[in-house]
Motif scaffolding. Structure first.
Motif, PDB file in Angstrom:
ATOM      1  N   PHE A  14       0.752  -1.070  -0.108  1.00 46.20           N
ATOM      2  CA  PHE A  14       0.105  -0.167   0.075  1.00 46.20           C
ATOM      3  C   PHE A  14       0.790   1.348   0.134  1.00 46.20           C
ATOM      4  O   PHE A  14       0.013   2.357  -0.062  1.00 46.20           O
ATOM      5  CB  PHE A  14      -1.011  -0.126   1.198  1.00 46.20           C
ATOM      6  CG  PHE A  14      -2.220  -0.580   0.807  1.00 46.20           C
ATOM      7  CD1 PHE A  14      -3.106  -0.201  -0.114  1.00 46.20           C
ATOM      8  CD2 PHE A  14      -2.419  -2.102   0.970  1.00 46.20           C
ATOM      9  CE1 PHE A  14      -3.985  -0.824  -0.739  1.00 46.20           C
ATOM     10  CE2 PHE A  14      -3.642  -2.818   0.262  1.00 46.20           C
ATOM     11  CZ  PHE A  14      -4.461  -2.237  -0.251  1.00 46.20           C
ATOM     12  N   ALA A  16       3.035   2.070  -2.605  1.00 47.70           N
ATOM     13  CA  ALA A  16       2.528   2.060  -4.018  1.00 47.70           C
ATOM     14  C   ALA A  16       3.200   3.302  -4.463  1.00 47.70           C
ATOM     15  O   ALA A  16       4.129   3.180  -5.390  1.00 47.70           O
ATOM     16  CB  ALA A  16       1.174   2.460  -4.074  1.00 47.70           C
TER      17      ALA A  16
ATOM     18  N   TRP B  98      -9.787 -10.136  -6.447  1.00 46.75           N
ATOM     19  CA  TRP B  98     -10.033  -8.877  -5.837  1.00 46.75           C
ATOM     20  C   TRP B  98     -11.455  -8.728  -5.013  1.00 46.75           C
ATOM     21  O   TRP B  98     -11.812  -7.814  -4.509  1.00 46.75           O
ATOM     22  CB  TRP B  98      -9.971  -7.918  -6.816  1.00 46.75           C
ATOM     23  CG  TRP B  98      -8.686  -7.386  -7.299  1.00 46.75           C
ATOM     24  CD1 TRP B  98      -8.011  -6.423  -6.463  1.00 46.75           C
ATOM     25  CD2 TRP B  98      -7.933  -7.659  -8.474  1.00 46.75           C
ATOM     26  NE1 TRP B  98      -6.807  -6.309  -7.370  1.00 46.75           N
ATOM     27  CE2 TRP B  98      -6.730  -6.870  -8.284  1.00 46.75           C
ATOM     28  CE3 TRP B  98      -8.261  -8.385  -9.558  1.00 46.75           C
ATOM     29  CZ2 TRP B  98      -5.689  -7.055  -9.500  1.00 46.75           C
ATOM     30  CZ3 TRP B  98      -7.289  -8.420 -10.442  1.00 46.75           C
ATOM     31  CH2 TRP B  98      -6.032  -7.840 -10.520  1.00 46.75           C
ATOM     32  N   THR B 101     -11.917  -6.885  -1.950  1.00 48.51           N
ATOM     33  CA  THR B 101     -11.044  -5.810  -1.778  1.00 48.51           C
ATOM     34  C   THR B 101     -11.734  -4.342  -1.608  1.00 48.51           C
ATOM     35  O   THR B 101     -13.074  -4.525  -1.663  1.00 48.51           O
ATOM     36  CB  THR B 101      -9.789  -6.101  -2.522  1.00 48.51           C
ATOM     37  OG1 THR B 101     -10.262  -5.902  -3.708  1.00 48.51           O
ATOM     38  CG2 THR B 101      -9.210  -7.554  -2.290  1.00 48.51           C
ATOM     39  N   GLN B 113      -6.859   4.224  -6.098  1.00 48.02           N
ATOM     40  CA  GLN B 113      -6.188   2.898  -6.061  1.00 48.02           C
ATOM     41  C   GLN B 113      -6.817   1.980  -5.010  1.00 48.02           C
ATOM     42  O   GLN B 113      -7.578   2.334  -4.171  1.00 48.02           O
ATOM     43  CB  GLN B 113      -4.770   3.325  -5.285  1.00 48.02           C
ATOM     44  CG  GLN B 113      -3.755   2.199  -5.201  1.00 48.02           C
ATOM     45  CD  GLN B 113      -2.443   2.717  -4.654  1.00 48.02           C
ATOM     46  OE1 GLN B 113      -2.046   4.173  -4.725  1.00 48.02           O
ATOM     47  NE2 GLN B 113      -1.817   1.947  -3.888  1.00 48.02           N
ATOM     48  N   GLY B 115      -6.946  -2.558  -3.818  1.00 45.29           N
ATOM     49  CA  GLY B 115      -6.524  -3.636  -3.524  1.00 45.29           C
ATOM     50  C   GLY B 115      -6.676  -4.279  -2.362  1.00 45.29           C
ATOM     51  O   GLY B 115      -7.820  -3.883  -1.841  1.00 45.29           O
ATOM     52  N   GLU B 119      -3.540  -6.198   3.339  1.00 43.80           N
ATOM     53  CA  GLU B 119      -2.230  -6.562   2.981  1.00 43.80           C
ATOM     54  C   GLU B 119      -1.501  -7.790   3.329  1.00 43.80           C
ATOM     55  O   GLU B 119      -0.628  -8.360   3.406  1.00 43.80           O
ATOM     56  CB  GLU B 119      -1.055  -5.341   3.574  1.00 43.80           C
ATOM     57  CG  GLU B 119      -1.442  -3.927   3.078  1.00 43.80           C
ATOM     58  CD  GLU B 119      -0.162  -3.038   3.332  1.00 43.80           C
ATOM     59  OE1 GLU B 119       0.991  -3.526   3.185  1.00 43.80           O
ATOM     60  OE2 GLU B 119      -0.654  -2.006   3.868  1.00 43.80           O
ATOM     61  N   GLU B 234      -2.006  -4.522  -6.788  1.00 45.72           N
ATOM     62  CA  GLU B 234      -2.610  -3.343  -6.173  1.00 45.72           C
ATOM     63  C   GLU B 234      -2.424  -2.568  -7.451  1.00 45.72           C
ATOM     64  O   GLU B 234      -1.499  -2.200  -8.232  1.00 45.72           O
ATOM     65  CB  GLU B 234      -1.364  -3.045  -5.294  1.00 45.72           C
ATOM     66  CG  GLU B 234      -1.396  -1.370  -4.739  1.00 45.72           C
ATOM     67  CD  GLU B 234      -2.430  -1.449  -3.527  1.00 45.72           C
ATOM     68  OE1 GLU B 234      -2.733  -0.322  -3.269  1.00 45.72           O
ATOM     69  OE2 GLU B 234      -2.798  -2.597  -3.281  1.00 45.72           O
ATOM     70  N   TYR B 236      -3.972   1.003  -9.801  1.00 47.46           N
ATOM     71  CA  TYR B 236      -4.507   2.475  -9.587  1.00 47.46           C
ATOM     72  C   TYR B 236      -4.660   3.205 -11.282  1.00 47.46           C
ATOM     73  O   TYR B 236      -4.480   2.534 -12.044  1.00 47.46           O
ATOM     74  CB  TYR B 236      -3.371   3.389  -8.983  1.00 47.46           C
ATOM     75  CG  TYR B 236      -2.160   3.618  -9.858  1.00 47.46           C
ATOM     76  CD1 TYR B 236      -1.127   2.950  -9.891  1.00 47.46           C
ATOM     77  CD2 TYR B 236      -2.108   4.585 -11.026  1.00 47.46           C
ATOM     78  CE1 TYR B 236       0.037   2.966 -10.496  1.00 47.46           C
ATOM     79  CE2 TYR B 236      -0.905   4.757 -11.813  1.00 47.46           C
ATOM     80  CZ  TYR B 236       0.293   3.900 -11.587  1.00 47.46           C
ATOM     81  OH  TYR B 236       1.191   4.023 -12.310  1.00 47.46           O
TER      82      TYR B 236
END
Lengths: 346, 346
Positions: A14, A16, B98, B101, B113, B115, B119, B234, B236
């Protein structure tokens, strides 16, 4: 499987964009190459220019669905740019003309626009009809450097104040320097770009014209077909990729310096050009006031675009060497180097 | 007073950008100079390229506060770009990884963003660790045109199919043509720009590298510090002015072709870098599916960037001559010429 688990955990996905964990080597590199925000944070107090409250305009939208206040603060453009429209806008704000109007259009990756949805509200008397020639600012005439320099210094007195040695310069040397600066950035929309009086501008040294450019957050004047240039009663702000094709085709009169998210995160209109189709979709504007009429407005300041710190910041934006980056771009477009603006410390 | 009332009424100030009333002269001019959308509307059927459902990815966010569905459709990037990450993303979507998420970060004028907020969710086995060298695509080596042409045609087979005469070309002539095209646009981030296989790219003809660029709506892979390149878990999307400094520093893997407003109009996060500070602020992702697993997905098509209509459209974007404009810019940056994409007529 374990391998990727480990990767995911250690990579702190995260982050990123650069955030927390850094290696010692990266820390070292960071000290040598500060990031753009780090450069701005270290700028000297005298490099910051206070924005006069009379150059601010405060737009309070109706509170959001959760009752949260939505304030948008706009800095009006200084001389010599767009002053005919700016003067109209000052009159409209002083007359409280926008109170009870609304945000009527939000087009994704383009603009959010506000004004009177009825199109019937009487405008205050005394507004100017501004000619199209005012979309650009003419500095001197043609290539005569003897005329360019005094005209330039008259148009941008802050520049002369900050760099008194400029007034002593050989006009030819000054012209060469300006031309070099103007031509140093590749830009498909203008022969050259420059920050003038704290604002991003395009320029054409050949004919001595300069004009503000359509970057994110810039505020412009809606208009109908030419030769109409708009009064300033209908305004928009850019909420997407810079629509630079509008430069020199519409008047720019300011920029949102705080609260742009209250416009950029509004639901997109589903009508043509992003207009809201139903009255209830519009976002009511509670009030618009000039900064000097707004008692609870903090002071703001911008980083002088003629300062050494701004030059270092612009260079760092164009050549990111802070730890996250592996390859500096070697350049940046003018709209990707936003002028740092912040609340002034009390 | 009357004068301005009249002006306001006749100017139909809510047109602001071209809409309704036009003079006869303007109508005539319009016929001579169609607007970019008019050019696109007249493109021939064979100039449109159908996007394979297997190259689409459908992200359904949880419905909004009013219960309205929020679907985001993403086109994955074709060969030869970023295929290591795209392959990972296909695996993640196939594993329904996903689902459950969330969108975790929305930074104004930058990115949204999404994900796994914990984590900790296990990634599927078999994901590749993609090297940084894959941020660019190498076509041939150096300046040897004999190697460049066959390598180029191998890398972009659609180009060869559309222009069979290219394969017959003198490699030197081809090189000269490519170089001319690449160097025709001023761009601070790349020696040249070109649309390749329907995507905006930067290029450096000197070393034969090409790479996708960070325009509005492009989808990229979040990563930690180098040498990490991210898995693709992850992601964006760009929701502001093109952050071109990220080009060649992060992998781009696709673009949002429908529903970007469901990301760009989300409330901005108030934490550092626009992360949502509270769990309840995050926007849950109900599911992500590849297009071929999504039964109710319409077909999409894009205007071939090698077509005559695209060339005319790009020229019109750079030189607006339709009635609203009084001064054509004479150029446009690559991110201000978005590739036209639409639902295919049933």
């Amino acid at each position: 499987m374990k391998r990727y688990l480990t990767l995911a955990a250690s990579a702190a996905i995260f982050a990123a964009f650069p955030l927390a964990a850094q290696t010692t080597a990266a820390e070292k590199e960071k000290k040598e190459y500060p990031s753009p925000p780090e450069i701005v944070a270290k700028a000297k107090a005298e490099e910051w220019m206070t924005i006069a409250p009379t150059d601010l305009m405060v737009m309070d939208l109706a509170p959001d669905a959760k009752g949260k206040a939505r304030r948008v603060v706009i800095q009006l453009m200084p001389a010599p740019f767009s002053q005919g429209w700016v003067s109209n806008i000052r009159q409209l704000a002083a007359a409280h003309w926008w109170d009870g109007t609304a945000v009527v259009r939000v087009q994704d990756n383009y603009v959010a626009q506000w004004g009177d949805p009825t199109e019937k509200k009487a405008l205050p008397g005394g507004l100017a009809v501004v000619p199209e020639s005012e979309y650009v600012t003419q500095i001197g005439k043609g290539l005569n450097p003897k005329k360019f320099l005094p005209n330039f210094l008259a148009a941008f007195p802050d520049y002369a104040k900050k760099f008194p040695e400029v007034a002593e310069k050989d006009p030819k040397e000054f012209e060469a320097e300006m031309r070099k600066r103007l031509e140093s950035t590749a830009d498909p929309y203008a022969k050259g770009n420059r920050y003038l009086a704290g604002w991003p501008t395009g320029g054409n040294y050949e004919n001595g014209t300069f004009w503000p450019v359509h970057c994110y957050g810039m505020v412009g004047v809606g208009r109908n077909l030419s030769p109409d240039t708009g009064t300033g009663a209908e305004l928009y702000t850019v909420i997407g990729h810079a629509p630079r094709h509008l430069d020199r085709n519409i008047a720019l009169v300011g920029r949102v310096i705080e609260g742009v998210e209250h416009l950029s995160s509004l639901p997109r209109g589903t009508g043509p050009l992003g207009f809201y189709e139903k009255e209830e979709e519009r976002v009511p504007i509670a009030s618009v006031r000039l900064g000097n009429e707004s008692a609870d407005l903090p002071a703001f300041e911008y980083l002088s675009t003629d300062s050494a710190s701004f030059a270092a910041y612009a260079d760092a934006r164009a050549n990111r060497r802070d730890p996250f980056f592996i390859l500096p771009a070697g350049g940046a477009d003018i709209c990707n180097i936003p002028v740092p603006i912040r609340r002034k410390a009390q």
